[in-house]
Design a protein around this motif. Structure first.
Motif, PDB file in Angstrom:
ATOM      1  N   VAL A   8      -5.475  23.526  38.079  1.00 49.91           N
ATOM      2  CA  VAL A   8      -5.713  22.305  37.296  1.00 49.91           C
ATOM      3  C   VAL A   8      -4.591  21.301  37.545  1.00 49.91           C
ATOM      4  CG1 VAL A   8      -5.694  21.365  34.937  1.00 49.91           C
ATOM      5  CG2 VAL A   8      -7.091  23.370  35.458  1.00 49.91           C
ATOM      6  N   VAL A   9      -3.342  21.798  37.510  1.00 46.43           N
ATOM      7  CA  VAL A   9      -2.206  20.880  37.721  1.00 46.43           C
ATOM      8  C   VAL A   9      -2.218  20.354  39.148  1.00 46.43           C
ATOM      9  CG1 VAL A   9       0.301  20.664  37.704  1.00 46.43           C
ATOM     10  CG2 VAL A   9      -0.829  22.020  35.941  1.00 46.43           C
ATOM     11  N   ARG A  10      -2.564  21.219  40.097  1.00 42.86           N
ATOM     12  CA  ARG A  10      -2.624  20.774  41.501  1.00 42.86           C
ATOM     13  C   ARG A  10      -3.649  19.646  41.645  1.00 42.86           C
ATOM     14  NH1 ARG A  10      -3.382  24.216  47.115  1.00 42.86           N
ATOM     15  NH2 ARG A  10      -3.809  22.371  48.417  1.00 42.86           N
ATOM     16  N   SER A  11      -4.811  19.820  41.033  1.00 44.22           N
ATOM     17  CA  SER A  11      -5.851  18.772  41.131  1.00 44.22           C
ATOM     18  C   SER A  11      -5.370  17.470  40.491  1.00 44.22           C
ATOM     19  CB  SER A  11      -7.129  19.217  40.413  1.00 44.22           C
ATOM     20  OG  SER A  11      -7.565  20.432  40.929  1.00 44.22           O
ATOM     21  N   LEU A  12      -4.708  17.586  39.351  1.00 41.69           N
ATOM     22  CA  LEU A  12      -4.228  16.372  38.674  1.00 41.69           C
ATOM     23  C   LEU A  12      -3.171  15.673  39.521  1.00 41.69           C
ATOM     24  CD1 LEU A  12      -3.997  17.561  34.961  1.00 41.69           C
ATOM     25  CD2 LEU A  12      -5.455  15.724  35.861  1.00 41.69           C
ATOM     26  N   LEU A  13      -2.311  16.430  40.174  1.00 42.65           N
ATOM     27  CA  LEU A  13      -1.300  15.823  41.060  1.00 42.65           C
ATOM     28  C   LEU A  13      -1.991  15.141  42.231  1.00 42.65           C
ATOM     29  CD1 LEU A  13       1.401  18.661  41.085  1.00 42.65           C
ATOM     30  CD2 LEU A  13       1.693  16.354  40.141  1.00 42.65           C
ATOM     31  N   GLU A  14      -3.000  15.787  42.783  1.00 43.03           N
ATOM     32  CA  GLU A  14      -3.688  15.227  43.955  1.00 43.03           C
ATOM     33  C   GLU A  14      -4.454  13.956  43.602  1.00 43.03           C
ATOM     34  OE1 GLU A  14      -5.676  18.829  45.169  1.00 43.03           O
ATOM     35  OE2 GLU A  14      -4.174  19.243  46.737  1.00 43.03           O
ATOM     36  N   VAL A  15      -5.066  13.884  42.404  1.00 39.13           N
ATOM     37  CA  VAL A  15      -5.759  12.625  42.064  1.00 39.13           C
ATOM     38  C   VAL A  15      -4.746  11.502  41.860  1.00 39.13           C
ATOM     39  CG1 VAL A  15      -7.788  13.729  41.028  1.00 39.13           C
ATOM     40  CG2 VAL A  15      -5.898  13.025  39.567  1.00 39.13           C
ATOM     41  N   HIS A  16      -3.481  11.871  41.693  1.00 36.83           N
ATOM     42  CA  HIS A  16      -2.428  10.838  41.601  1.00 36.83           C
ATOM     43  C   HIS A  16      -1.739  10.622  42.947  1.00 36.83           C
ATOM     44  CE1 HIS A  16      -2.813  11.504  37.224  1.00 36.83           C
ATOM     45  NE2 HIS A  16      -2.430  10.247  37.142  1.00 36.83           N
ATOM     46  N   GLY A  17      -2.329  11.142  44.004  1.00 41.90           N
ATOM     47  CA  GLY A  17      -1.815  10.847  45.344  1.00 41.90           C
ATOM     48  C   GLY A  17      -0.710  11.760  45.822  1.00 41.90           C
ATOM     49  N   VAL A  18      -0.413  12.809  45.070  1.00 42.87           N
ATOM     50  CA  VAL A  18       0.618  13.747  45.538  1.00 42.87           C
ATOM     51  C   VAL A  18      -0.035  14.685  46.554  1.00 42.87           C
ATOM     52  CG1 VAL A  18       2.188  15.607  44.838  1.00 42.87           C
ATOM     53  CG2 VAL A  18       1.824  13.638  43.321  1.00 42.87           C
ATOM     54  N   THR A  19       0.659  14.935  47.662  1.00 47.11           N
ATOM     55  CA  THR A  19       0.137  15.882  48.648  1.00 47.11           C
ATOM     56  C   THR A  19       0.644  17.271  48.309  1.00 47.11           C
ATOM     57  OG1 THR A  19       0.284  14.118  50.284  1.00 47.11           O
ATOM     58  CG2 THR A  19      -0.002  16.376  51.112  1.00 47.11           C
ATOM     59  N   VAL A  20      -0.293  18.184  48.039  1.00 45.33           N
ATOM     60  CA  VAL A  20       0.106  19.557  47.699  1.00 45.33           C
ATOM     61  C   VAL A  20      -0.381  20.471  48.815  1.00 45.33           C
ATOM     62  CG1 VAL A  20      -0.044  21.413  45.985  1.00 45.33           C
ATOM     63  CG2 VAL A  20      -0.125  19.008  45.245  1.00 45.33           C
ATOM     64  N   THR A  21       0.544  21.220  49.423  1.00 48.76           N
ATOM     65  CA  THR A  21       0.194  22.120  50.514  1.00 48.76           C
ATOM     66  C   THR A  21       0.504  23.548  50.106  1.00 48.76           C
ATOM     67  OG1 THR A  21       0.955  20.350  51.973  1.00 48.76           O
ATOM     68  CG2 THR A  21       0.517  22.497  52.994  1.00 48.76           C
ATOM     69  N   ASP A  22      -0.472  24.427  50.294  1.00 47.52           N
ATOM     70  CA  ASP A  22      -0.274  25.836  49.967  1.00 47.52           C
ATOM     71  C   ASP A  22       0.138  26.560  51.247  1.00 47.52           C
ATOM     72  OD1 ASP A  22      -2.223  28.307  48.117  1.00 47.52           O
ATOM     73  OD2 ASP A  22      -0.431  28.496  49.366  1.00 47.52           O
ATOM     74  N   ASP A  23       1.408  26.966  51.312  1.00 47.52           N
ATOM     75  CA  ASP A  23       1.913  27.645  52.516  1.00 47.52           C
ATOM     76  C   ASP A  23       1.596  29.133  52.479  1.00 47.52           C
ATOM     77  OD1 ASP A  23       2.834  25.328  53.477  1.00 47.52           O
ATOM     78  OD2 ASP A  23       4.969  25.708  53.139  1.00 47.52           O
ATOM     79  N   GLY A  24       0.871  29.578  51.423  1.00 45.37           N
ATOM     80  CA  GLY A  24       0.557  31.006  51.330  1.00 45.37           C
ATOM     81  C   GLY A  24       1.703  31.769  50.686  1.00 45.37           C
ATOM     82  N   ASP A  25       1.411  32.973  50.231  1.00 48.75           N
ATOM     83  CA  ASP A  25       2.391  33.861  49.593  1.00 48.75           C
ATOM     84  C   ASP A  25       3.096  33.185  48.421  1.00 48.75           C
ATOM     85  OD1 ASP A  25       5.360  35.752  50.538  1.00 48.75           O
ATOM     86  OD2 ASP A  25       3.651  36.235  49.217  1.00 48.75           O
TER      87      ASP A  25
END
Ligand code: EPZ
Length: 452
Positions: A68-85
């Motif tokens: 949920v927080v990741r989606s909210l950050l992304e709708v505000h233009g933050v790039t979130v990358t999941d590097d795994g682990d």
């Protein structure tokens, strides 16, 4: 053998289905790993908005509250990358205002959006926060948050769909005294004060380990924060912050939940990642109830040390017995030989889940006004309730519906301790806070199927 709706591997896939059919009567034994704390990782993700460079957060649990927080950050233009682990990279350099409907769509059943206020006001001079979700354990007001934001100089307008805030001329440091050491309100002040002009003094602050870890995150970003032993925190506002690289503290609520599962099912569970320091109060109660634990370098082994004994416990702010621990503990107390009392002094409706336990054979009476006792440690709050649990009461299977995150976990443990086959519906709520929940149950020998 745990099977999905269709022919399957041994462990039901996460998120497929939300009704479990649980065959109880078997102890949970084995090892589980707890990752970073749900109640830190989600806040540290919001803190990344304050940095002018990319942040890296490690040991992030794969739970829906994080999504949920990741989606909210992304709708505000933050790039979130999941590097795994469990490693997330958060780059706020593209942050922009989001549209109300987008925010609304992503807010989900979470309370975290309210913590976006300060960072968005610093970044964009305005913010819109939708109505909040979160567990139904009380009316979950946000008056402390809004009063603090006004003290920083923000204008706050309540709309039918949420809250619009603005601070066109920026935010300035303030002297804030919280009526109650609220975790969320303390986080609200921290996330706002670090970039406000001037110094902020926060009195009656929450000092939970997750709060101290958030202070560590902010200090890594360049914030100047100090605190005194009497719950007073000082924050000197700075002009700019950079990204952080941080490994979240472990989730002590999840660790305590598995410990109570070991008590309730007469099992033996090694919780990898659990640390003694942040669980001292819990460990004292665990031992008083008749549990036994061994502290190791990489975790804590929890098991029943013999017959369970009744206790009197009062939930409190840190370093007291956390309100999040009482629900799984109460399941274990149904098996203790005698009468236990659990005073819930933080939330006004966090004992409702006990009704379903009574349906399974428990004997629990909830006193809405608590119990009068002269030597109370905390001033009586109007929210107080007390559960009186008489044991031991063998539990039998029943069909139950998950009411909230910790109550839901407690129902699954009760079903695993009960004789017979129970159906627990609404299990996806549990995935908000317990990573790889089905996988861990399977690893501990639980016998269940996902049936709906
Ligand atoms: C955080 O909730 C946690 N959630 C809760 O964990 C935890 O139980 C709680 O802190 C207490 O430790 C997250 O961190 C996401 P509060 P929060 O503000 O911040 C009243 C879980 O299971 N209050 O400390 O919402 C409030 O009604 C969850 O992981 C106001 O009156 O808790 C409550 O009675 C459940 N006005 C008390 O303060 C306000 O503006 C404590 O709430 C804010 C709070």
């Amino acid at each position: 053998m745990n099977t999905l709706l269709s022919a399957s591997a041994s462990t039901p896939a996460e998120g497929e289905g939300s009704v479990l059919e649980i065959r109880g009567g078997r102890p949970l034994t084995g090892r589980v790993e707890v990752k970073g704390a749900k109640n830190l990782a989600t806040k540290a993700m919001v803190a990344a908005l304050l940095g002018e460079t990319e942040s890296v957060l490690r040991d992030v649990p794969d739970i829906s509250d994080v999504q949920v927080v990741r989606s909210l950050l992304e709708v505000h233009g933050v790039t979130v990358t999941d590097d795994g682990d469990g490693v997330l990279r958060l780059d706020p350099r593209g942050a922009v205002s989001a549209h109300m409907e987008e925010i609304d769509a992503h807010a989900g059943a979470s309370r975290i959006p309210i913590l976006f206020c300060g960072p968005l006001l610093h970044l964009l001079g305005q913010a819109f926060i939708p109505d909040l979700g979160g567990c139904r354990i009380g009316d979950r007001p946000i008056d402390f948050h809004l009063d603090a934001l006004r003290a920083f100089g923000a204008t706050v307008d309540k709309l039918p769909s949420g809250i619009r805030l603005s601070a066109p001329t920026g935010l300035k440091g303030a002297n804030i005294a919280l009526p109650y050491p609220s975790v969320g309100a303390t986080e609200q002040v921290l996330l706002t004060a670090v970039r406000a002009k001037g110094t902020t003094e926060l009195r009656n602050a929450a000092i939970e380990p997750e709060i101290m870890d958030l202070i560590a995150v902010l200090q890594k970003m360049g914030a100047i924060i100090s605190y005194e032993p009497n719950r007073v925190i000082f924050i000197e506002g700075v002009d700019a912050l950079r990204g952080y690289d941080h490994r979240s503290i472990f989730d002590r609520n999840e660790a305590a939940s598995w410990a109570c599962a070991a008590l309730a099912t007469d099992g033996d569970i090694y919780v990898g990642g659990a640390k003694q320091q942040e669980m001292l109060t819990f460990l004292n109660v665990f031992r008083k109830v008749g549990g036994d634990f061994d502290i190791h370098e990489d975790g804590i082994r929890f098991r029943r040390g013999g017959a369970l004994k009744p206790v009197v416990v009062e939930t409190d702010v840190h370093p007291g017995f956390m309100t999040d621990w009482q629900q799984p503990l109460i399941v274990a107390l149904t098996q203790a030989e005698g009468v236990s009392t659990v005073h819930e002094t933080v939330y006004e409706n966090r004992l409702g889940f006990t009704q379903a336990l009574n349906k399974m054979g428990a004997s629990i009476v909830v006193h809405p006004e608590g119990l009068a006792s002269p030597d109370r440690r905390v001033p009586r709050r109007a929210l107080e309730q007390a559960a009186v649990i008489t044991g031991p009461t063998p539990l039998h299977a029943a069909d139950v519906v998950v009411p909230d995150l910790r109550g839901g976990y407690s129902y699954v443990i009760a079903a695993l301790a009960a004789d017979g086959t129970s159906r627990v519906s609404g299990v996806d709520i549990i995935r908000r806070g317990y990573e790889k929940f089905f996988e861990k149950l399977t690893a501990l020998g639980a016998d269940f199927d996902v049936v709906g």
